[in-house]
Design a protein around this motif. Sequence first.
Motif, PDB file in Angstrom:
ATOM      1  N   HIS A  13      86.098  51.977  64.100  1.00  0.00           N
ATOM      2  CA  HIS A  13      84.671  51.778  64.362  1.00  0.00           C
ATOM      3  C   HIS A  13      84.433  50.660  65.374  1.00  0.00           C
ATOM      4  O   HIS A  13      83.531  50.750  66.179  1.00  0.00           O
ATOM      5  CB  HIS A  13      83.914  51.469  63.070  1.00  0.00           C
ATOM      6  N   SER A  40      78.824  47.946  69.442  1.00  0.00           N
ATOM      7  CA  SER A  40      79.320  48.919  70.422  1.00  0.00           C
ATOM      8  C   SER A  40      78.826  50.333  70.154  1.00  0.00           C
ATOM      9  O   SER A  40      78.626  51.106  71.076  1.00  0.00           O
ATOM     10  CB  SER A  40      80.850  48.911  70.479  1.00  0.00           C
ATOM     11  N   SER A  41      78.632  50.661  68.885  1.00  0.00           N
ATOM     12  CA  SER A  41      78.154  52.006  68.543  1.00  0.00           C
ATOM     13  C   SER A  41      76.727  51.977  68.002  1.00  0.00           C
ATOM     14  O   SER A  41      76.220  53.005  67.561  1.00  0.00           O
ATOM     15  CB  SER A  41      79.088  52.639  67.518  1.00  0.00           C
ATOM     16  N   GLN A  42      76.119  50.802  68.007  1.00  0.00           N
ATOM     17  CA  GLN A  42      74.773  50.618  67.459  1.00  0.00           C
ATOM     18  C   GLN A  42      74.690  51.221  66.047  1.00  0.00           C
ATOM     19  O   GLN A  42      73.768  51.957  65.717  1.00  0.00           O
ATOM     20  CB  GLN A  42      73.726  51.229  68.381  1.00  0.00           C
ATOM     21  N   MET A  43      75.681  50.863  65.243  1.00  0.00           N
ATOM     22  CA  MET A  43      75.806  51.421  63.905  1.00  0.00           C
ATOM     23  C   MET A  43      75.835  50.283  62.887  1.00  0.00           C
ATOM     24  O   MET A  43      76.310  49.185  63.173  1.00  0.00           O
ATOM     25  CB  MET A  43      77.118  52.227  63.846  1.00  0.00           C
ATOM     26  N   ASN A 129      88.733  55.735  73.729  1.00  0.00           N
ATOM     27  CA  ASN A 129      88.430  55.232  72.388  1.00  0.00           C
ATOM     28  C   ASN A 129      89.145  53.904  72.132  1.00  0.00           C
ATOM     29  O   ASN A 129      88.543  52.946  71.639  1.00  0.00           O
ATOM     30  CB  ASN A 129      88.815  56.268  71.331  1.00  0.00           C
ATOM     31  N   ARG A 132      87.469  51.183  74.070  1.00  0.00           N
ATOM     32  CA  ARG A 132      86.180  50.818  73.455  1.00  0.00           C
ATOM     33  C   ARG A 132      86.398  49.902  72.259  1.00  0.00           C
ATOM     34  O   ARG A 132      85.688  48.906  72.087  1.00  0.00           O
ATOM     35  CB  ARG A 132      85.432  52.091  73.021  1.00  0.00           C
ATOM     36  N   SER A 136      85.281  46.031  72.169  1.00  0.00           N
ATOM     37  CA  SER A 136      84.292  45.571  71.192  1.00  0.00           C
ATOM     38  C   SER A 136      84.738  44.257  70.560  1.00  0.00           C
ATOM     39  O   SER A 136      83.927  43.360  70.338  1.00  0.00           O
ATOM     40  CB  SER A 136      84.040  46.639  70.116  1.00  0.00           C
TER      41      SER A 136
END
Length: 157
Positions: A13, A40-43, A129, A132, A136
């Motif tokens: 994640h 990074s994933s706005q999660m 991936n 990323r 992050s």
Amino acid sequence: MFQVGDKVFYPMHGAGIVTAIEEKEFRGELEKYCSISIPSSQMNVMLPIKKASKSGLRSVIDQRAAKMMLENYYHAEHEPQLPWKQRFSSNMEKIKTGAFEAGLEVVSDLEYRSKEKPLNTSEKQMLNNAKRLIASELSLIKNITESQAEGLLKLPS
């Protein structure tokens, strides 16, 4: 045990910040949860505290360790050519560990291979991936943007 405000890395994640530690009722039992915001994933992720170590949740590495690992990354030796399936499986296992250094190994290996010949679609996706995830963590460690962090992952020509 993590505290609110801690910078953490959650495998697959990315890096985030602990925003809350709270008790929630689940199946009739109270259980402590760690809420993590992953920019990074706005999660936002809620993870049971008792499963945190099993899931691979860890504190981000410090700046000194990141600097040392990046130096090793720029000068990495590359393994002999492995068959595609074996290489893909090995790289996926490294990413799943969530270890910063293992992620850097995957990025380095795939970047090096991409200079020899174009990567197939699966390996391109894996490279993106892995970059990323590493970016992050670097962005939280160095307090820079993720695009600046990705710039640190460019290998010399």
